[in-house]
Write an enzyme that holds these catalytic residues in place. Structure first.
Site, PDB file in Angstrom:
ATOM      1  N   ASP A 231       0.861  -1.161   0.000  1.00  0.00           N
ATOM      2  CA  ASP A 231       0.000   0.000   0.000  1.00  0.00           C
ATOM      3  C   ASP A 231       0.915   1.234   0.000  1.00  0.00           C
ATOM      4  OD1 ASP A 231      -2.381   1.575   0.386  1.00  0.00           O
ATOM      5  OD2 ASP A 231      -1.862   1.701   2.511  1.00  0.00           O
TER       6      ASP A 231
ATOM      7  N   ASP B  60      -0.225   5.064   1.233  1.00  0.00           N
ATOM      8  CA  ASP B  60      -0.461   5.991   2.347  1.00  0.00           C
ATOM      9  C   ASP B  60      -0.321   5.288   3.691  1.00  0.00           C
ATOM     10  OD1 ASP B  60      -1.048   7.729   0.300  1.00  0.00           O
ATOM     11  OD2 ASP B  60      -3.205   7.806   0.679  1.00  0.00           O
TER      12      ASP B  60
END
Length: 212
Positions: free
Chosen positions: A39, A41
Site C-alpha cells: 500500500d 499511504d
C-alpha cells in the site's frame, strides 16, 4: 471523516538504515514470496496523498533522504527504512514488487514515486547508484479507488504469480479481505520497517507451512 483525522507526519527518526548488513531471512535457506505488494499511504510514506500534498511538487535539491516539497513548502518523503527495503527486495532474483493503493490521485502518486530516488544497493547488490522508486515496482502499480480484491486480481493476471506467493503490507484492517484470495497480508501501524518486513515474511512462511 476518519481519514482527515490522521495527520501527515515526518518519517520517524532513528538509527540510519544499513543496507550492507543483510537480514537473516535472506540467507537462511527458506523460501521468500515471489511478489511483495505494498500500500502507499501510511505504509510506504507517512501521509495521505490526496489530502496532505498541494501540487505542484518538486524534488528538494541535495536532500538526504530524497525529499519532495509541495506548493506550500511542506516536505514529504518515504518512511525511514522503506527506501533501503525497496532497493534490497528489487535486487533479489525471482522476486517482484507491486503497489496496491486505493488513493484517488493515482497520477500524483506515480509522480511522487518517479521523483523520489532509492539509495545504492550496497555490497553484494546487483546494480549500482540510485534509481527512481517507481522502477522498483516491476509487478505494476494499481492505484485507484475500489476493493483491494480488484487490485490483486489485476496484479495476479499481469504477473502470473499465484496469490499464495504474494505478501502484502497495508495499514488498514478492512483490507485483510485479500486473504480470502490466499494472499498473506501483514497489518502494520507505523509504516514499513525492517522489523515489520521480517514479521511479514515469517507470517507468510507460517501460512505456507514453512518453519523459519
Amino acid at each position: 471523516m476518519a481519514k482527515s483525522k490522521k495527520p501527515a507526519k515526518p518519517a520517524p527518526d532513528g538509527p540510519s538504515s544499513t543496507p550492507y548488513i543483510l537480514p537473516a531471512w535472506l540467507h537462511d535457506g527458506q523460501p521468500l514470496p515471489r511478489l511483495f505488494v505494498f500500500d502507499l499511504d501510511y505504509t510506504l510514506w507517512p501521509f495521505y496523498s490526496d489530502i496532505h500534498i498541494s501540487t505542484p511538487i518538486r524534488l528538494v535539491p541535495n536532500s538526504s533522504p530524497p525529499t519532495l516539497a509541495d506548493r506550500n513548502g511542506e516536505h514529504f518523503t518515504l518512511y525511514h527504512d522503506a527506501p533501503h527495503i525497496l532497493r534490497l527486495l528489487s535486487s533479489l532474483p525471482n522476486t517482484r514488487l507491486a503497489v496496491a493503493s486505493k488513493s484517488p490521485v493515482g497520477d500524483l502518486c506515480r509522480e511522487v514515486l518517479k521523483l523520489l530516488r532509492l539509495p545504492p544497493a550496497g555490497e553484494g547488490g546487483s546494480d549500482k547508484g540510485p534509481k527512481r522508486t517507481v522502477d522498483a515496482f516491476d509487478g505494476g502499480l494499481e492505484i485507484y479507488e475500489g476493493s483491494k480484491l480488484r487490485h490483486f486480481e489485476v496484479i495476479a493476471k499481469r504477473t502470473g504469480v499465484p496469490f499464495g506467493q504474494m505478501l502484502f503490507f497495508d495499514d488498514e484492517r478492512p483490507n485483510l479481505e485479500v486473504e480470502s484470495l490466499g494472499v498473506t497480508m501483514r497489518l502494520i501501524r507505523d509504516g514499513l520497517t525492517w522489523e515489520e518486513l521480517e514479521k511479514g515474511i515469517m507470517q507468510w512462511r507460517g501460512n505456507l507451512g514453512v518453519d523459519g
